[in-house]
Design a protein around this motif. Sequence first.
Motif, PDB file in Angstrom:
ATOM      1  N   ALA A   1       0.897  -1.050   0.089  1.00  0.00           N
ATOM      2  CA  ALA A   1      -0.054  -0.103  -0.061  1.00  0.00           C
ATOM      3  C   ALA A   1       0.950   1.229   0.038  1.00  0.00           C
ATOM      4  O   ALA A   1       0.440   2.189  -0.446  1.00  0.00           O
TER       5      ALA A   1
ATOM      6  N   CYS B   1       1.902  12.510  -9.872  1.00  0.00           N
ATOM      7  CA  CYS B   1       1.469  11.357  -8.779  1.00  0.00           C
ATOM      8  C   CYS B   1      -0.029  11.703  -8.453  1.00  0.00           C
ATOM      9  O   CYS B   1      -0.703  12.539  -8.887  1.00  0.00           O
ATOM     10  N   GLY B   2      -0.467  10.495  -7.447  1.00  0.00           N
ATOM     11  CA  GLY B   2      -1.618  10.773  -6.897  1.00  0.00           C
ATOM     12  C   GLY B   2      -2.025  11.906  -6.384  1.00  0.00           C
ATOM     13  O   GLY B   2      -3.029  12.307  -6.335  1.00  0.00           O
ATOM     14  N   THR B   3      -1.045  12.373  -5.535  1.00  0.00           N
ATOM     15  CA  THR B   3      -1.066  13.940  -4.813  1.00  0.00           C
ATOM     16  C   THR B   3      -1.532  14.930  -5.697  1.00  0.00           C
ATOM     17  O   THR B   3      -2.617  15.616  -5.249  1.00  0.00           O
TER      18      THR B   3
ATOM     19  N   ASP C   1      -5.179  14.483  -6.905  1.00  0.00           N
ATOM     20  CA  ASP C   1      -6.080  14.970  -6.083  1.00  0.00           C
ATOM     21  C   ASP C   1      -6.463  16.393  -5.702  1.00  0.00           C
ATOM     22  O   ASP C   1      -7.305  17.191  -5.774  1.00  0.00           O
TER      23      ASP C   1
ATOM     24  N   HIS D   1      -6.841  10.512   2.206  1.00  0.00           N
ATOM     25  CA  HIS D   1      -5.543  10.664   2.356  1.00  0.00           C
ATOM     26  C   HIS D   1      -5.210  12.144   2.497  1.00  0.00           C
ATOM     27  O   HIS D   1      -6.118  12.999   2.299  1.00  0.00           O
TER      28      HIS D   1
ATOM     29  N   MET E   1     -12.828   8.767  -0.945  1.00  0.00           N
ATOM     30  CA  MET E   1     -12.178   7.718  -1.617  1.00  0.00           C
ATOM     31  C   MET E   1     -12.723   6.403  -1.794  1.00  0.00           C
ATOM     32  O   MET E   1     -13.527   6.104  -1.233  1.00  0.00           O
TER      33      MET E   1
ATOM     34  N   ASN F   1      -6.394   3.732   2.393  1.00  0.00           N
ATOM     35  CA  ASN F   1      -4.911   3.384   2.500  1.00  0.00           C
ATOM     36  C   ASN F   1      -4.656   2.645   3.616  1.00  0.00           C
ATOM     37  O   ASN F   1      -3.772   1.809   3.798  1.00  0.00           O
TER      38      ASN F   1
ATOM     39  N   ASP G   1     -10.647   9.294  -5.000  1.00  0.00           N
ATOM     40  CA  ASP G   1      -9.448   9.036  -4.768  1.00  0.00           C
ATOM     41  C   ASP G   1      -9.470   7.442  -4.804  1.00  0.00           C
ATOM     42  O   ASP G   1      -9.540   6.666  -4.042  1.00  0.00           O
TER      43      ASP G   1
ATOM     44  N   VAL H   1      -6.624   5.639  -5.590  1.00  0.00           N
ATOM     45  CA  VAL H   1      -5.228   5.336  -5.582  1.00  0.00           C
ATOM     46  C   VAL H   1      -4.916   4.044  -5.161  1.00  0.00           C
ATOM     47  O   VAL H   1      -4.120   3.075  -5.580  1.00  0.00           O
ATOM     48  N   GLN H   2      -5.751   3.510  -3.930  1.00  0.00           N
ATOM     49  CA  GLN H   2      -5.713   2.228  -3.479  1.00  0.00           C
ATOM     50  C   GLN H   2      -6.316   0.967  -4.149  1.00  0.00           C
ATOM     51  O   GLN H   2      -6.046  -0.195  -4.003  1.00  0.00           O
TER      52      GLN H   2
ATOM     53  N   SER I   1      -2.531   6.619  -8.893  1.00  0.00           N
ATOM     54  CA  SER I   1      -0.959   6.626  -8.919  1.00  0.00           C
ATOM     55  C   SER I   1      -0.287   5.406  -9.396  1.00  0.00           C
ATOM     56  O   SER I   1      -0.640   4.244  -8.814  1.00  0.00           O
TER      57      SER I   1
ATOM     58  N   HIS J   1       2.846   4.182  -8.833  1.00  0.00           N
ATOM     59  CA  HIS J   1       3.612   3.269  -7.952  1.00  0.00           C
ATOM     60  C   HIS J   1       2.802   2.388  -7.021  1.00  0.00           C
ATOM     61  O   HIS J   1       3.328   1.689  -6.399  1.00  0.00           O
ATOM     62  N   LYS J   2       1.631   2.456  -7.120  1.00  0.00           N
ATOM     63  CA  LYS J   2       0.666   1.475  -6.216  1.00  0.00           C
ATOM     64  C   LYS J   2       0.477   0.394  -7.024  1.00  0.00           C
ATOM     65  O   LYS J   2      -0.169  -0.658  -6.468  1.00  0.00           O
TER      66      LYS J   2
ATOM     67  N   CYS K   1       2.689   8.085   4.449  1.00  0.00           N
ATOM     68  CA  CYS K   1       2.816   9.523   4.354  1.00  0.00           C
ATOM     69  C   CYS K   1       2.682  10.197   5.747  1.00  0.00           C
ATOM     70  O   CYS K   1       2.820  11.481   5.620  1.00  0.00           O
TER      71      CYS K   1
HETATM   72  N1  PLP Z   1      -4.083   8.777  -2.129  1.00  0.00           N
HETATM   73  C1  PLP Z   1      -4.022   7.665  -1.286  1.00  0.00           C
HETATM   74  C2  PLP Z   1      -5.296   6.723  -1.036  1.00  0.00           C
HETATM   75  C3  PLP Z   1      -2.880   7.047  -1.052  1.00  0.00           C
HETATM   76  O1  PLP Z   1      -2.645   5.893  -0.587  1.00  0.00           O
HETATM   77  C4  PLP Z   1      -1.623   7.952  -1.690  1.00  0.00           C
HETATM   78  C5  PLP Z   1      -0.374   7.318  -1.260  1.00  0.00           C
HETATM   79  O2  PLP Z   1      -0.040   6.511  -0.487  1.00  0.00           O
HETATM   80  C6  PLP Z   1      -1.785   8.960  -2.405  1.00  0.00           C
HETATM   81  C7  PLP Z   1      -3.230   9.464  -2.629  1.00  0.00           C
HETATM   82  C8  PLP Z   1      -0.822   9.810  -2.955  1.00  0.00           C
HETATM   83  O3  PLP Z   1      -0.245   9.036  -4.232  1.00  0.00           O
HETATM   84  P1  PLP Z   1       1.153   9.650  -4.390  1.00  0.00           P
HETATM   85  O4  PLP Z   1       2.188   8.836  -3.621  1.00  0.00           O
HETATM   86  O5  PLP Z   1       1.508   9.236  -5.696  1.00  0.00           O
HETATM   87  O6  PLP Z   1       1.402  11.143  -4.365  1.00  0.00           O
END
Ligand code: PLP
Length: 418
Positions: free
Chosen positions: A18, A79-81, A84, A109, A157, A161, A186, A188-189, A209, A211-212, A335
Amino acid sequence: MENPSTPAPRQPVYLDHAATTAVDPRVVEAMLPYFSVAYGNPSSLYRLAAEAKNAVDRSRTTVAEILGARPGEILFTSCGTESDNLALRGAALAARARGNHIITTPIEHHAVINTCEQLAQALGCEVTYVPVDRHGLVDPDAIGRAITPRTVLISVMYANNEIGTIEPIAAISRIARRRGILMHTDAVQAAGSLPLDVDTLGVDMLSLSGHKFYAPKGVGVLYVRRGTPLLPTQTGGAQEGGRRAGTENVPAIVGLATALRLAYDHLEDEVTRLQMLRDRLIAGVLGRIPDTVLTGHPSQRLANNASFVFAGIEGESLLLQLDLAGVAASSGSACASSEEGASHVLTAIGLDTVAARGSLRLSLGRENTAADVDYVLDVLPGIVEWLRAMSPLYAAGSAVAGTGTTPSGASAAPTTGA
Ligand code: PLP
């Protein structure tokens, strides 16, 4: 009692998927030509650049197919950040004339929560955090009740995560659509575990994102439904249809699309395999270690997430001992910085801050086997027992505070912050 983790590890067992994943060798292979062979800038006008542009276009089409979207609705980000941030800030800025109210949950997140906080402080947005129940589930009707005439955006979400709970996105989207409000999720997970069809989910925006799901770090996606009002937050060139300026990270974009395709070509088999490993892990931990609770929803949870709280111990000490035993795990979100103390997700599901510190998240992935699970089940009980023997916080039979039968957030009123 002797430190149980001193014997040499059988092997390093990575249980923090994760947080991030290793890049799949097939993904690396697909990316390689775009570093130093077809390295042109996709915006340039010669053939070398056309190769790079075609690769970005093909990647966009691949991602669009998996999401059931049109290629023009896929934006590549860093990236995911960033995805969002762009979804929330871009939608809030574009909607200023119509309203300024955003609805979200307290378990998002930080990429969502901190963006909401900044929008509240800098732009005077009003943000409502609709509580979740003790399993981390949000009630779609509670979201509906939080809507006001000024509501412009709902962001919930798809899957959490830290505790893996899967949220009822389609039901929330139906409410949002009926009221003419934009819906962002979101995901991402969720990517690599759950279907991502944007029409079934009913969302207007969705974040991913790379890298997940075994693509490299530093690349993400924001799906934006055609016609969604969104003000670019990064201005400059005309890339990504003018909605996200900046020269495209071609190798990473190719890697993301390749990895997403690989994940969705084998989704069902892999999810079934991970669920079996997860359930073996959960049953083993709960069966062997007393005064332990599973956090998150018992069934509506990600196939790869097993998360716990152990009474009377500090998660960080547990992680250090697990590391010495050759197991890489997390106490929650990678994070969250340690000075923040307890996780905002665990406190939102009703754990008190002391109990929340005893958390452990084990997140499985593609390379894990039953032998890895059994190894963790061999070493973890001894480590927990050893830490508890030294802990002033622990007495046998200690309950994990906040995990009784009282639902934590279910009946609580939403909190609103301007
Ligand atoms: N949203 C969720 C639910 C996440 O778990 C994460 C990263 O752990 C992110 C956003 C952020 O993604 P990134 O690491 O690509 O910025």
